[in-house]
Scaffold this motif. Sequence first.
Motif, PDB file in Angstrom:
ATOM      1  N   PHE A 402       0.818  -1.221   0.000  1.00 12.63           N
ATOM      2  CA  PHE A 402       0.000   0.000   0.000  1.00 12.63           C
ATOM      3  C   PHE A 402       0.848   1.266   0.000  1.00 12.63           C
ATOM      4  N   ASP A 403       2.142   1.124   0.268  1.00 14.00           N
ATOM      5  CA  ASP A 403       3.017   2.286   0.315  1.00 14.00           C
ATOM      6  C   ASP A 403       4.055   2.159  -0.794  1.00 14.00           C
ATOM      7  N   ASN A 404       3.642   2.503  -1.997  1.00 19.40           N
ATOM      8  CA  ASN A 404       4.543   2.439  -3.146  1.00 19.40           C
ATOM      9  C   ASN A 404       4.245   3.615  -4.060  1.00 19.40           C
ATOM     10  N   PRO A 405       5.084   3.890  -5.038  1.00 21.54           N
ATOM     11  CA  PRO A 405       4.858   5.074  -5.900  1.00 21.54           C
ATOM     12  C   PRO A 405       3.511   5.078  -6.602  1.00 21.54           C
ATOM     13  N   ALA A 406       2.912   3.909  -6.802  1.00 24.07           N
ATOM     14  CA  ALA A 406       1.626   3.864  -7.504  1.00 24.07           C
ATOM     15  C   ALA A 406       0.499   4.483  -6.678  1.00 24.07           C
ATOM     16  N   THR A 407       0.628   4.465  -5.338  1.00 25.61           N
ATOM     17  CA  THR A 407      -0.433   5.042  -4.498  1.00 25.61           C
ATOM     18  C   THR A 407      -0.531   6.553  -4.688  1.00 25.61           C
ATOM     19  N   VAL A 408       0.598   7.194  -5.002  1.00 26.16           N
ATOM     20  CA  VAL A 408       0.548   8.638  -5.277  1.00 26.16           C
ATOM     21  C   VAL A 408      -0.278   8.896  -6.534  1.00 26.16           C
ATOM     22  N   PHE A 409      -0.022   8.108  -7.567  1.00 28.26           N
ATOM     23  CA  PHE A 409      -0.828   8.229  -8.789  1.00 28.26           C
ATOM     24  C   PHE A 409      -2.299   7.960  -8.486  1.00 28.26           C
ATOM     25  N   PHE A 410      -2.571   6.952  -7.642  1.00 32.72           N
ATOM     26  CA  PHE A 410      -3.959   6.604  -7.336  1.00 32.72           C
ATOM     27  C   PHE A 410      -4.654   7.732  -6.573  1.00 32.72           C
ATOM     28  N   SER A 411      -3.920   8.423  -5.699  1.00 31.26           N
ATOM     29  CA  SER A 411      -4.513   9.556  -4.972  1.00 31.26           C
ATOM     30  C   SER A 411      -4.920  10.664  -5.936  1.00 31.26           C
ATOM     31  N   VAL A 412      -4.051  10.964  -6.906  1.00 35.67           N
ATOM     32  CA  VAL A 412      -4.388  11.973  -7.912  1.00 35.67           C
ATOM     33  C   VAL A 412      -5.590  11.509  -8.736  1.00 35.67           C
ATOM     34  N   PHE A 710      -8.977   8.632   2.625  1.00 40.14           N
ATOM     35  CA  PHE A 710      -7.732   7.943   2.957  1.00 40.14           C
ATOM     36  C   PHE A 710      -7.402   6.879   1.914  1.00 40.14           C
ATOM     37  N   VAL A 711      -7.756   7.151   0.669  1.00 39.45           N
ATOM     38  CA  VAL A 711      -7.587   6.144  -0.367  1.00 39.45           C
ATOM     39  C   VAL A 711      -6.108   5.858  -0.627  1.00 39.45           C
ATOM     40  N   ALA A 712      -5.204   6.787  -0.254  1.00 38.35           N
ATOM     41  CA  ALA A 712      -3.772   6.550  -0.450  1.00 38.35           C
ATOM     42  C   ALA A 712      -3.279   5.388   0.413  1.00 38.35           C
ATOM     43  N   SER A 713      -3.966   5.100   1.497  1.00 35.49           N
ATOM     44  CA  SER A 713      -3.532   4.015   2.374  1.00 35.49           C
ATOM     45  C   SER A 713      -4.270   2.705   2.097  1.00 35.49           C
ATOM     46  N   ASN A 769      -5.279  13.433   1.587  1.00 36.99           N
ATOM     47  CA  ASN A 769      -4.389  12.514   0.876  1.00 36.99           C
ATOM     48  C   ASN A 769      -2.995  13.111   0.686  1.00 36.99           C
ATOM     49  N   ALA A 770      -2.933  14.433   0.512  1.00 38.53           N
ATOM     50  CA  ALA A 770      -1.620  15.075   0.418  1.00 38.53           C
ATOM     51  C   ALA A 770      -0.840  14.886   1.711  1.00 38.53           C
ATOM     52  N   PHE A 771      -1.487  15.047   2.853  1.00 37.51           N
ATOM     53  CA  PHE A 771      -0.807  14.872   4.140  1.00 37.51           C
ATOM     54  C   PHE A 771      -0.488  13.401   4.419  1.00 37.51           C
ATOM     55  N   VAL A 772      -1.391  12.491   4.001  1.00 38.28           N
ATOM     56  CA  VAL A 772      -1.121  11.059   4.207  1.00 38.28           C
ATOM     57  C   VAL A 772       0.121  10.645   3.420  1.00 38.28           C
ATOM     58  N   ILE A 773       0.218  11.077   2.175  1.00 38.89           N
ATOM     59  CA  ILE A 773       1.370  10.695   1.350  1.00 38.89           C
ATOM     60  C   ILE A 773       2.659  11.303   1.904  1.00 38.89           C
ATOM     61  N   SER A 774       2.579  12.575   2.322  1.00 48.18           N
ATOM     62  CA  SER A 774       3.809  13.258   2.718  1.00 48.18           C
ATOM     63  C   SER A 774       4.234  12.946   4.142  1.00 48.18           C
ATOM     64  N   ILE A 863       1.893  21.396  -0.605  1.00 49.94           N
ATOM     65  CA  ILE A 863       1.463  22.610  -1.311  1.00 49.94           C
ATOM     66  C   ILE A 863       1.311  22.332  -2.811  1.00 49.94           C
ATOM     67  N   VAL A 864       2.322  21.686  -3.389  1.00 53.55           N
ATOM     68  CA  VAL A 864       2.285  21.418  -4.828  1.00 53.55           C
ATOM     69  C   VAL A 864       1.155  20.457  -5.175  1.00 53.55           C
ATOM     70  N   PHE A 865       1.052  19.355  -4.418  1.00 59.60           N
ATOM     71  CA  PHE A 865       0.022  18.335  -4.685  1.00 59.60           C
ATOM     72  C   PHE A 865      -1.370  18.942  -4.572  1.00 59.60           C
ATOM     73  N   GLN A 866      -1.596  19.676  -3.502  1.00 58.55           N
ATOM     74  CA  GLN A 866      -2.933  20.226  -3.264  1.00 58.55           C
ATOM     75  C   GLN A 866      -3.328  21.195  -4.372  1.00 58.55           C
ATOM     76  N   ASN A 867      -2.457  22.122  -4.714  1.00 57.99           N
ATOM     77  CA  ASN A 867      -2.801  23.116  -5.733  1.00 57.99           C
ATOM     78  C   ASN A 867      -2.924  22.492  -7.117  1.00 57.99           C
ATOM     79  N   LEU A 868      -2.030  21.545  -7.416  1.00 60.32           N
ATOM     80  CA  LEU A 868      -2.092  20.907  -8.724  1.00 60.32           C
ATOM     81  C   LEU A 868      -3.385  20.117  -8.896  1.00 60.32           C
TER      82      LEU A 868
END
Length: 952
Positions: A402-412, A710-713, A769-774, A863-868
């Motif tokens: 559940f903690d891999n680079p793909a979860t960041v893509f899934f959060s977006v 909390f879909v990133a987790s 999700n930005a805070f969960v990832i970071s 900041i970047v994730f949230q605004n983007l």
Amino acid sequence: MRVNKKYSCLPAEEKGIHIINIRAIEDIGYDQHESTLLNSLSKNPDADCKYGLYFRDGKRKVDYILVYHYKKSSAGKTLTRRVHHNDSSTRSTKQDQPLPGKGVHLEMGESEPHVDYHEDDKRFRREEYEGNLVEAGLELERDEDTKIHGVGFVKIHAPWNVLCREAEFLKLKMPTKKMYQINQTHGLLKKINSVIQKITEPIQPKVAEHKPQTVKRLSYPFSREKQHLFDLSDRDSFFDSKTRSTIVYEILKRTTCTKAKYSMGITSLLANGVYSAAYPLHDGDYEGENVEPNDRKLLCEEWASYGVFYKYQPIDLVRKYFGEKIGLYFAWLGVYTQMLIPASIVGIIVFLYGCATVDENIPSMEMCDQRNNITMCPLCDRTCSYWKMSSACATARASHLFDNPATVFFSVFMALWAATFMEHWKRKQMRLNYRWDLTGFEEEEDHPRAEYEAKVLEKSLRKEHKHKETDKEKLTWKDRFPAYLTNFVGIIFMVGLTFAIVFGVIIYRISTAAALAISSTPSGRSSVRVTVTATAVIINLVVIIILDEVYGCIARWLTQIEVPKTDKNFEDRLIFKAFLLKFVNAYTPIFYVAFFKGRFVGRPGDYVYIFHSFRMEECAPGGCLMELCIQLSIIMLGKQLIQNNLFEIGIPKMKKFIRYMKLKRRRSLDHEEHLKKKQRYEVDYNLEPFAGLTPEYMEMIIQFGFVTLFVASFPLAPLFALLNNIIEIRLDAKKFVTELRRPVAVRAKDIGIWYNILRGIGKLAVIINAFVISFTSDFIPRLVYLYMYSENGTMHGFVNHTLSSFNVSDFQAGTAPNDPMDLGYEVQICRYKDYREPPWSENKYDISKDFWAVLAARLAFVIVFQNLVMFMSDFVDWIIPDIPKDISQQIHKEKVLMVEVFMREEQGKLQMLETWKDKDKKKGENCNNHSPRLSRSRSGSLSSCHSYPLDV
């Protein structure tokens, strides 16, 4: 006035005759032959009335039912005896205590000293209210000869003239004779649509309303002056049962019982027990061999069955039977479930990617490598000993799923999915508004609630008592200030209670972990984290389910003491309070694990303690994300399985069984009565009352939060939500069709405040999700190490980089392990997860520069994730129009056609007017040529030869 001979010759003991109704008819000034308040004259139900669906004459349809309880006591005997008195004796009778209402006045005879004045008062109120309903044009028929002893039914029928009058008042859009062609797609789109229709044909419900339409009738608000525009060839079916019950309910709401201290509508009469229930009837039975075809049976077969779970819902038929508000709920639930399919597929792909790359993940491989021989500091004071990092190998490998680079893509992806879902629903909603003729519908202010009117009257009486002039009173913020203060204090207390319970669970986790660490078996020590986490989550789940029910009742009570003016205001305030309390209740344990656990631990030799004895919890070496995943999955699945499904099935069936046992205990049936078939209104009375859509929406909104927040987790959350909703749709459908009384149809063009709540959750999900990832996952520390500290550009050495060193000689007195040789060798340096200076540094154990570098990267990512993602969501919102182009064209076409219809009608009237003028002119000339004199009428007035009334 004399008692009608037709009734006075019948024996007084006849079951079907109710003398009180005859007197009530005479007292309100209606002759029996002209009255519409009829009585049941036969013992057995007549098949002509279709077992309660029609009046006894078999022609007038029952549109609504009022239910009341009555007692066959001494008062009834007095009434029966008094029917044989002549008119003069009846008029001269005086009651000892005057009671409000129209109808019969009771005597207090010497032989019958006991009279239940409370029951008499209710009966007089019913008689007055029913008399007012008759004056409003409704037709009533009473039935007390039922299988349910002590329960009477008043059947209500709205005749044609009343339906027309109320339809005009309510501005109901009805189909006219004019039909027009719906714009069809052409070229490639037409071919694609035809292919899609052929592919989806097996999953379409076999319902006439669901078939694609090529023509549509032009709709226009009903008007009695323009009845010629509408197709009135079949008046019985022009207003369907849903519309008829809505019209009757509007009359019931505004009809009052004025003999009370304040005017009482149907809601007040129900609240005070004058009536025990009020509901429209179902169309008929839904199961059986000789059941006539009806919409309820069709819904049961094509919608409320688990065997058709793979089919689309017959939304148009649902709307036709239950009304627009319930139809919109099921349409929204269907769109939400459909949109979960792509989210589930992407979530499964992300999970499979984690499974495929778990053996290639260097940090987890380093943690599992026993050759590294990393000795970790104790997890608790004294009883816990040192432990090897390799013992947490299983947790580290599972975390990578559940903690891999793909979860960041899934959060977006899920953030964009939420925005797309909202836009898709808005477009679907507009299509339904067009199809259901709601495009010009505007919700008007509802009637004031009975409680509000009572409070206003109480305020007016207080002012009158003080000899003040009273205008039209209303409740101000000063009147409601005590209620607002109670609401504020109550909500703060409930939120504090939730936090206190979560804190209690934290204490349980800490103490249980310390107790299990004493276990001498290595297997017991290795499973401490899993055991503590699983048991704590189950405790949280039980508490959440219990508090959900408690908070629902408290939210309703807090809303009631505010005394909102209308039902809509009441519903909006109730939804806000219930959602706030249930949101805090459901997500507080998850927020703790995601953002607070392991943040305020301290370090070896300087730990943070609760109550000077319990050490704060630490995250596992692989991070808290795995524990967050466990917490989220158990709470989500347990809540859906226990609360949403078992409760929805079990509680209604239990209530139905209890009602059945109570009725069975009260019955004293002979064999003939036992074989008698129940009337439709008796069967529906035994069903559960409809309690509104708030619980249905609430469980889906909370689930939507689990899916997005909390879909990133937990990438599998959409999949479990999809499986639950497939069952939920059919479960809710079965409940509405078979378990509940038929609700009153309510017109609505949207889902109301729920849409704003969904939008708020979607925006909040981006931030969380930005805070969960970071902060919760190790994604940012890995990136920082990879690009700033890695010597060879790989992740080798990452685990060692995240661990700090501690000299065991620096333990505080009484905190060192009791068994320092548990690993078989003496430990001098142990490791712990943090960015701090080593013990051989000048500023030992201070926060290192690496910590600040990682923190800066984390904040920058947020900041970047949230605004983007917010920008991308707003772009999706902007690029997708709210109203589909074809629907806007159809709406414009309807307006043009309606103008054409009225222009033709106006031209026809003008031509007719010109024709009449010409005829009048010619006949006037003939009249002047043959008889130039004016003739005087008998009344002395002058009249011309011919006169034509013109009405344009």
